[in-house]
Scaffold this active site. Structure first.
Site, PDB file in Angstrom:
ATOM      1  N   ASP A 524      31.295  43.007  39.397  1.00 41.87           N
ATOM      2  CA  ASP A 524      30.152  43.448  38.598  1.00 41.87           C
ATOM      3  C   ASP A 524      28.910  43.309  39.475  1.00 41.87           C
ATOM      4  O   ASP A 524      28.474  42.202  39.792  1.00 41.87           O
ATOM      5  CB  ASP A 524      30.064  42.544  37.352  1.00 41.87           C
ATOM      6  CG  ASP A 524      28.918  42.927  36.425  1.00 41.87           C
ATOM      7  OD1 ASP A 524      28.023  43.674  36.847  1.00 41.87           O
ATOM      8  OD2 ASP A 524      28.943  42.454  35.265  1.00 41.87           O
ATOM      9  N   HIS A 525      28.355  44.441  39.833  1.00 37.63           N
ATOM     10  CA  HIS A 525      27.258  44.430  40.813  1.00 37.63           C
ATOM     11  C   HIS A 525      25.978  43.811  40.251  1.00 37.63           C
ATOM     12  O   HIS A 525      25.049  43.494  40.987  1.00 37.63           O
ATOM     13  CB  HIS A 525      26.994  45.860  41.296  1.00 37.63           C
ATOM     14  CG  HIS A 525      26.421  45.939  42.671  1.00 37.63           C
ATOM     15  ND1 HIS A 525      25.928  44.853  43.360  1.00 37.63           N
ATOM     16  CD2 HIS A 525      26.254  46.996  43.505  1.00 37.63           C
ATOM     17  CE1 HIS A 525      25.480  45.231  44.542  1.00 37.63           C
ATOM     18  NE2 HIS A 525      25.667  46.529  44.660  1.00 37.63           N
TER      19      HIS A 525
END
Ligand code: CAO
Length: 555
Positions: A524-525
């Site tokens: 999850d950036h």
């Protein structure tokens, strides 16, 4: 002593079959006089039926979708003796002993003398079956009711099936007897202790309940969100929040929202989750304008974010092009699909690829494999990979965390529970190895094998699918060189593992054959930057290469 009174449908005009569109209370709820019990809807109006007294709901006699008329009993209420209200619409039927677990006798028993000389144990008596311990869930959907009034059941016969977002489970009967009342309906939500069925049992049987344990009816899907009621509690108030998608209504919150039937109807029509709307009426009552304002603001915030609803994929009449047949999705697929989609849509995914040199690790595994097999442990590469992942999570704890409900803070978990995707005939499930950081390679291998078997047999317990902090999806036993796994939200990363293959590696002087394991780390950036992801996989590679480190005893 307390009285149980019946609440009946009051004068509702010339209607003789009015639909129950909403239940506003549950069994066990304490309510005040005038609190709404349910909402009825004719083709002209909807109306709340209020309680005539204060007390505790003992039983709900109707479910959403039922049709009722004036005088029908909708609920029974336990009121304290002095609180009884002699309103026309209620009838005091009987006094109950204090034990909540023993239900009121059925109508047929009412003529029996209360002071009979026959010992109580020898008489048929009523027993209320309640929901047993089902883990940390407080609002679990009833998806199937397996008995009807008049059915004869044995101990352990399933009474109904419950379903959480992770599993479904049967609730078995704790007694043998005849069903005299079914207190829940499909679509109701229940929690531990909720009354579900009343049985007429023989005196002896009544006194010997069997401890009930909810039995998983099937295994469950992968990406696990926090349970909805909990998430809802921490949802920020609108207008910042996006509109709830149809079906995303928090039913528990909806039914307790302070709003009139017409406002509820409006909210349902517009797909608005009332639990997320702030009321501006008297005592924060939600009024129609609040619902409309919420929709407007949600739409405009979606529009300004470039969002709005997702464009639909084309609908195609496949039969136009040739013969077709349809196969329904399995229950697990129906649950896991939306979860996967939610993760895919909500999390900005990036996948970091790498190749780990597992030549030494695999040589050691092969050397130990037979000995391990003689103790019943199948030593596959996954146990070693899991041990290395635990080491990497220890070094980079940000991968062992989740965003909080409004994505304003990182929740760091100081425990390490590793989920692993398991392929079953019914679809993908994610069993969880709890406290994986406290296990050595052999213990991990054994847990992997045991949970995989349970997953394939549909026998995973609810708690065996909960609490993962990081997930591994291994396709190494099947094939492939890389893939992009979807993060098991609210986790922040997932490691995909593909099949190891022998590859030429330049050692500075010559090419040497090395066994290389493809890794695909999706993350999850919002939480993890690319540099951190590359550091994580680099460190993971070092752990996998250091076979002595992997084999070290756990302190
Ligand atoms: N490279 C080479 N060989 C591998 C390997 C790898 N990365 N991983 C496993 N193998 C080998 C094993 O050693 C075993 O070989 P032997 O029988 O000769 O010892 C064989 O492949 C089969 O392994 P396995 O699959 O039975 O065992 P596992 O511990 O590797 O995996 C489990 C267990 C449950 C993860 C796996 O069976 C499974 O279900 N995988 C599918 C997961 C999945 O569907 N993921 C996709 C999710 S995203 O849509």
């Amino acid at each position: 002593m307390s009285d149980v009174i019946e609440i009946t449908v009051p004068d509702i005009g010339d209607f003789d079959a009015v639909e129950v569109i909403e239940l506003l209370v549950s069994v066990g709820d304490s309510i005040d006089a005038e609190d709404g019990i349910l909402t009825l809807e004719t083709d002209k109006a909807s109306m709340d039926v209020p309680s005539t007294s204060a007390g505790d709901i003992v039983e709900l006699k109707v479910a959403v979708g039922d049709k009722v008329k004036q005088g029908d009993v909708i609920a029974t209420l336990r009121v304290s003796a002095d609180a009884g209200d002699s309103d026309d619409s209620v009838i005091i039927t009987q006094a109950l002993p204090e034990e909540a677990a023993v239900a009121a006798p059925s109508q047929a028993d009412e003529s029996a003398p209360q002071d009979s000389a026959v010992p109580a144990a020898a008489q048929p008596s009523a027993v209320t079956i309640t929901v047993p311990d089902i883990g940390d869930f407080d609002a679990v959907d009833v998806i199937e009711v397996e008995v009807s009034v008049g059915d004869v059941v044995d101990i352990d016969d399933p009474l109904l099936t419950l379903e959480t977002d992770k599993a479904s489970m049967d609730v078995p009967s704790t007694h043998a007897g005849t069903v005299t009342a079914v207190l829940v309906s499909v679509g109701d939500q229940v929690k531990q202790g909720a009354a579900i069925v009343e049985l007429q049992v023989s005196g002896d049987a009544a006194s010997e309940p069997v401890a009930a344990e909810a039995a998983p009816a099937a295994t469950a899907p992968p990406p696990a969100q926090p349970s909805e009621p909990q998430a809802a509690k921490t949802q920020p108030s609108p207008p910042a929040a996006a509109p709830a998608a149809p079906g995303a209504v928090n039913e528990a919150g909806f039914s307790t929202a302070h709003a009139s039937p017409s406002v509820r109807k409006l909210a349902r029509e517009l797909g608005v989750d009332l639990s997320r709307v702030k009321g501006s009426g008297h005592k924060q009552r939600i009024i129609a304008d609040d619902v409309k304002a919420w929709v407007k603001s949600a739409l405009s915030s979606g529009a300004s974010a470039g969002g709005g609803s997702l464009p639909a994929t084309p609908r195609v009449d496949f039969a136009k092009f040739g013969q077709i047949s349809e196969q329904p999705l399995t229950r697990i697929q129906k649950i896991s699909g939306p979860r996967l989609q939610a993760s895919w849509i909500n999390l900005p995914h990036v996948t970091q690829f790498d190749l780990a040199d597992i030549t030494d690790m695999d040589a050691r595994r092969k050397a130990l494999k037979e000995k391990a097999a003689s103790s019943g442990v199948k030593l596959t590469p996954l146990a070693f990979i899991m041990r290395a992942v635990v080491q990497a999570l220890n070094e980079y704890p940000r991968f062992n965390a989740s965003l909080n409900a409004d994505a304003s803070a990182l929740v760091q978990k100081h425990y390490c529970h590793i989920g692993f995707a398991a392929d079953t005939d019914d679809g993908l499930v994610v069993p969880v190895i709890h406290d994986a950081d406290k296990m050595d390679i052999y213990e991990l291998a054994r847990a992997l094998a045991d949970l995989s078997v349970a997953a394939r047999d549909g026998k995973l317990k609810v708690n065996q699918m909960q609490g993962a902090t990081f997930t591994i999806s291994s396709l190494g036993g099947i094939g492939g060189t890389a893939f992009t796994p979807i993060v098991n939200a609210p986790e922040v990363a997932i490691l995909g593992v593909s099949r190891a293959s022998m590859q030429p590696h330049w050692d500075g002087e010559q090419f040497v054959p090395r066994l290389m394991l493809p890794l695909s780390l999706s993350y999850d950036h919002r939480v993890i930057d690319g540099a951190l992801a590359a550091r994580f996989t680099t460190y993971l590679n070092q752990c996998l290469a250091n076979v002595d480190g992997l084999m070290e005893a756990i302190p």
